[in-house]
Design a protein around this motif. Structure first.
Motif, mmCIF file in Angstrom:
data_model
loop_
_atom_site.group_PDB
_atom_site.id
_atom_site.type_symbol
_atom_site.label_atom_id
_atom_site.label_comp_id
_atom_site.label_asym_id
_atom_site.label_seq_id
_atom_site.Cartn_x
_atom_site.Cartn_y
_atom_site.Cartn_z
ATOM 1 N N GLU A 174 -7.413 -8.660 -5.325
ATOM 2 C CA GLU A 174 -8.869 -8.722 -5.421
ATOM 3 C C GLU A 174 -9.277 -8.159 -6.785
ATOM 4 O O GLU A 174 -8.808 -7.090 -7.201
ATOM 5 N N MET A 175 -10.134 -8.880 -7.489
ATOM 6 C CA MET A 175 -10.471 -8.519 -8.867
ATOM 7 C C MET A 175 -11.139 -7.151 -8.980
ATOM 8 O O MET A 175 -11.076 -6.534 -10.042
ATOM 9 N N THR A 176 -11.747 -6.665 -7.934
ATOM 10 C CA THR A 176 -12.351 -5.331 -7.981
ATOM 11 C C THR A 176 -11.307 -4.226 -7.815
ATOM 12 O O THR A 176 -11.616 -3.060 -8.041
ATOM 13 N N ASN A 177 -10.085 -4.582 -7.473
ATOM 14 C CA ASN A 177 -9.021 -3.598 -7.259
ATOM 15 C C ASN A 177 -8.256 -3.377 -8.566
ATOM 16 O O ASN A 177 -7.139 -3.840 -8.751
ATOM 17 N N ARG A 178 -8.883 -2.649 -9.471
ATOM 18 C CA ARG A 178 -8.287 -2.414 -10.797
ATOM 19 C C ARG A 178 -6.981 -1.638 -10.714
ATOM 20 O O ARG A 178 -6.073 -1.843 -11.507
ATOM 21 N N ALA A 179 -6.854 -0.737 -9.740
ATOM 22 C CA ALA A 179 -5.617 0.036 -9.603
ATOM 23 C C ALA A 179 -4.441 -0.889 -9.304
ATOM 24 O O ALA A 179 -3.361 -0.755 -9.891
ATOM 25 N N SER A 180 -4.640 -1.847 -8.408
ATOM 26 C CA SER A 180 -3.572 -2.791 -8.078
ATOM 27 C C SER A 180 -3.228 -3.658 -9.284
ATOM 28 O O SER A 180 -2.054 -3.917 -9.568
ATOM 29 N N TRP A 181 -4.257 -4.105 -9.999
ATOM 30 C CA TRP A 181 -4.021 -4.904 -11.213
ATOM 31 C C TRP A 181 -3.181 -4.104 -12.209
ATOM 32 O O TRP A 181 -2.226 -4.619 -12.781
ATOM 33 N N THR A 182 -3.531 -2.855 -12.405
ATOM 34 C CA THR A 182 -2.799 -1.994 -13.347
ATOM 35 C C THR A 182 -1.338 -1.854 -12.935
ATOM 36 O O THR A 182 -0.433 -1.966 -13.769
ATOM 37 N N VAL A 183 -1.094 -1.616 -11.658
ATOM 38 C CA VAL A 183 0.289 -1.468 -11.176
ATOM 39 C C VAL A 183 1.066 -2.764 -11.367
ATOM 40 O O VAL A 183 2.167 -2.760 -11.929
ATOM 41 N N HIS A 184 0.505 -3.872 -10.905
ATOM 42 C CA HIS A 184 1.256 -5.126 -10.897
ATOM 43 C C HIS A 184 1.396 -5.775 -12.275
ATOM 44 O O HIS A 184 2.471 -6.268 -12.611
ATOM 45 N N VAL A 185 0.332 -5.782 -13.062
ATOM 46 C CA VAL A 185 0.379 -6.446 -14.362
ATOM 47 C C VAL A 185 0.886 -5.496 -15.447
ATOM 48 O O VAL A 185 1.855 -5.793 -16.141
ATOM 49 N N ASP A 186 0.251 -4.354 -15.581
ATOM 50 C CA ASP A 186 0.631 -3.420 -16.645
ATOM 51 C C ASP A 186 1.939 -2.702 -16.332
ATOM 52 O O ASP A 186 2.784 -2.526 -17.200
ATOM 53 N N GLY A 187 2.110 -2.279 -15.072
ATOM 54 C CA GLY A 187 3.288 -1.503 -14.702
ATOM 55 C C GLY A 187 4.519 -2.324 -14.385
ATOM 56 O O GLY A 187 5.621 -2.012 -14.827
ATOM 57 N N LEU A 188 4.355 -3.390 -13.602
ATOM 58 C CA LEU A 188 5.498 -4.186 -13.156
ATOM 59 C C LEU A 188 5.722 -5.437 -13.992
ATOM 60 O O LEU A 188 6.730 -6.114 -13.839
ATOM 61 N N VAL A 231 0.866 -1.176 0.000
ATOM 62 C CA VAL A 231 0.000 0.000 0.000
ATOM 63 C C VAL A 231 0.907 1.232 0.000
ATOM 64 O O VAL A 231 1.763 1.369 0.863
ATOM 65 N N VAL A 232 0.726 2.095 -0.978
ATOM 66 C CA VAL A 232 1.500 3.336 -1.065
ATOM 67 C C VAL A 232 0.537 4.494 -0.828
ATOM 68 O O VAL A 232 -0.494 4.598 -1.494
ATOM 69 N N ALA A 233 0.879 5.353 0.101
ATOM 70 C CA ALA A 233 0.036 6.510 0.420
ATOM 71 C C ALA A 233 -0.166 7.357 -0.833
ATOM 72 O O ALA A 233 0.749 7.507 -1.657
ATOM 73 N N ALA A 234 -1.353 7.900 -0.973
ATOM 74 C CA ALA A 234 -1.716 8.675 -2.166
ATOM 75 C C ALA A 234 -0.692 9.756 -2.486
ATOM 76 O O ALA A 234 -0.351 9.980 -3.649
ATOM 77 N N ALA A 235 -0.175 10.430 -1.484
ATOM 78 C CA ALA A 235 0.778 11.522 -1.705
ATOM 79 C C ALA A 235 2.092 11.048 -2.314
ATOM 80 O O ALA A 235 2.850 11.852 -2.872
ATOM 81 N N TYR A 236 2.367 9.731 -2.240
ATOM 82 C CA TYR A 236 3.648 9.205 -2.721
ATOM 83 C C TYR A 236 3.512 8.344 -3.969
ATOM 84 O O TYR A 236 4.509 7.834 -4.480
ATOM 85 N N ARG A 237 2.301 8.192 -4.475
ATOM 86 C CA ARG A 237 2.099 7.374 -5.673
ATOM 87 C C ARG A 237 2.723 8.049 -6.884
ATOM 88 O O ARG A 237 2.787 9.262 -6.966
ATOM 89 N N GLY A 238 3.171 7.213 -7.812
ATOM 90 C CA GLY A 238 3.788 7.737 -9.035
ATOM 91 C C GLY A 238 5.239 8.126 -8.867
ATOM 92 O O GLY A 238 5.841 8.699 -9.768
ATOM 93 N N ARG A 239 5.840 7.796 -7.735
ATOM 94 C CA ARG A 239 7.241 8.150 -7.462
ATOM 95 C C ARG A 239 8.173 6.950 -7.498
ATOM 96 O O ARG A 239 9.323 7.054 -7.089
#
Length: 115
Positions: free
Chosen positions: A76-90, A42-50
């Motif tokens: 969790e399949m409803t957590n699209r943000a996490s999916w995007t970070v882990h699959v698309d980003g990482l 979990v990354v705090a909103a203020a630090y995301r994208g860094r």
């Protein structure tokens, strides 16, 4: 039961689970692959994208080197943000899905570097 295109598991009539692992497991049975559970992160909103999530992921892969073949996370399949970070980003590979207490989870994995 885990189900999916990249890794698959089936429950046998005697209740035992079997399956094959992708993302570094090279299609071998799950039971023969050394794996490491990654997360939650979990990354705090203020630090995301860094680059914090990428730094944690890279450090975890390095730490797993020689100890595991595949680093696995459940999202969790409803957590699209996490999916995007882990699959698309990482670049983690989707391995399948499972349901637990009425909630759907995706299983993703990344090959660990050899020691």
């Amino acid at each position: 039961m885990i189900r999916g295109r990249y890794g698959r598991a089936a429950e046998r009539a005697d209740g035992e689970r079997s399956g094959r692992a992708g993302a570094g497991g090279n299609g071998r049975p799950f039971g023969s692959v050394r794996w490491l559970l990654y997360g939650p992160v979990v990354v705090a909103a203020a630090y995301r994208g860094r680059g914090i999530a990428r730094g944690l992921f890279t450090t975890a892969l390095e730490a797993a080197s020689g100890r595991a073949e595949v680093m696995v996370a459940f999202i969790e399949m409803t957590n699209r943000a996490s999916w995007t970070v882990h699959v698309d980003g990482l670049g983690m590979t989707p391995l399948g899905e499972f349901d637990l207490d009425g909630r759907a989870y995706g299983v993703v994995g990344a090959a660990c570097p050899a020691a």
